[in-house]
Design an enzyme around this catalytic site. Structure first.
Site, PDB file in Angstrom:
ATOM      1  CG  ASP A   1      -1.902  -0.998   1.220  1.00 10.98           C
ATOM      2  OD1 ASP A   1      -2.128  -1.777   0.133  1.00 10.98           O
ATOM      3  OD2 ASP A   1      -2.313  -1.413   2.448  1.00 10.98           O
TER       4      ASP A   1
HETATM    5  N1  URA Z   1      -1.427  -5.950   3.729  1.00  9.45           N
HETATM    6  C1  URA Z   1      -1.919  -4.604   3.833  1.00  9.45           C
HETATM    7  O1  URA Z   1      -2.743  -4.357   4.257  1.00  9.45           O
HETATM    8  N2  URA Z   1      -1.183  -3.630   3.211  1.00  9.45           N
HETATM    9  C2  URA Z   1       0.129  -4.047   2.489  1.00  9.45           C
HETATM   10  O2  URA Z   1       0.820  -2.941   2.066  1.00  9.45           O
HETATM   11  C3  URA Z   1       0.728  -5.201   2.498  1.00  9.45           C
HETATM   12  C4  URA Z   1      -0.126  -6.128   3.162  1.00  9.45           C
END
Ligand code: URA
Length: 235
Positions: free
Chosen positions: A103
């Site tokens: 993310d």
């Molecule tokens: N899980 C999440 O919620 N975000 C990420 O970036 C990776 C795994």
């Protein structure tokens, strides 16, 4: 592939630099000096030399980045800054792409490569490659949560996650944990904690398979994987 592109890709300088080197007559292809960087060569078959030294061609590049927050795990985006924008030009010429998504606000280990087969292997849920994260959670993470994660958390849309390994490092009003997952659903870890009424405040990936993030890489920094690291990743 164009001769000037090949030499720039192999780290002999920018396109402009290598154009000059070629113009100066320092490059031979199959024993002939060439002065035009635009000619096409087949680097796997032909003998390309620069100042007499054989250019060893490689098709793939494998990079480790410590992804900083605030950039998206993509190669192109109309609004946001992408992880590939952070790459030096000598890596960009290989057209690497991120292996899976972190993310925008997630930090840590991101592999970038142009090797589609390796990317597929690392991401396929069938291959069970563990991705380890360090997380700070708003809320008290308990042994009950560890059990729920082990059995498979049910997300808000009804999806039952594969078993995940949750380790509590610090257990207070804000808890610190390690979590290992083998799949990569959208916002997976955030949604897993949401399903147990908790919020992820900070998330950093620290390992993919057996490959750990280089502690010396500052956020935004990137380097090539060593042969040993690549072996670890290929398993
Ligand atoms: N899980 C999440 O919620 N975000 C990420 O970036 C990776 C795994």
């Amino acid at each position: 592939m164009r001769l000037d592109k090949l030499l720039a890709n192999m780290g002999y300088g920018s396109r402009k630099d290598v154009k000059n080197i070629i113009k100066q007559g320092q490059v031979q292809v199959d024993g002939e000096t060439v002065k035009n960087g635009k000619i096409h060569v087949e680097p796997e078959k032909q003998d390309v030399r620069i100042k007499g030294e054989r250019v060893s061609y490689r098709k793939h590049i494998y990079l480790m980045m410590n992804k900083p927050p605030g950039v998206v795990s993509a190669t192109e985006d109309s609004k946001e800054k992408c992880v590939t924008d952070l790459l030096p030009e000598r890596y960009q010429t290989f057209n690497p792409f991120p292996v899976g998504r972190l993310d925008k606000d997630t930090e840590g280990l991101l592999i970038l490569t142009n090797d589609g087969q390796l990317a597929h292997r690392l991401l396929s849920p069938k291959k069970d490659v563990g991705k380890t994260y360090f997380a700070i959670i708003d809320g008290l993470v308990t042994e009950r949560d560890v059990q729920i994660f082990k059995e498979g958390v049910t997300l808000e849309d009804g999806y039952i996650c594969k078993p995940a390994e949750l380790t509590i490092l610090r257990q207070e009003k804000q808890s610190e944990v390690h979590i290992v997952i083998t799949e990569g659903k959208f916002h997976q870890i955030k949604r897993m904690f949401k399903a147990t009424d908790k919020t992820v405040l900070y998330l950093k990936r620290i390992k993919m398979g057996n490959l750990g993030l280089d502690q010396h890489l500052k956020p935004g920094e990137v380097r090539e994987l060593t042969d040993e690291e690549l072996k670890m990743l290929k398993g």
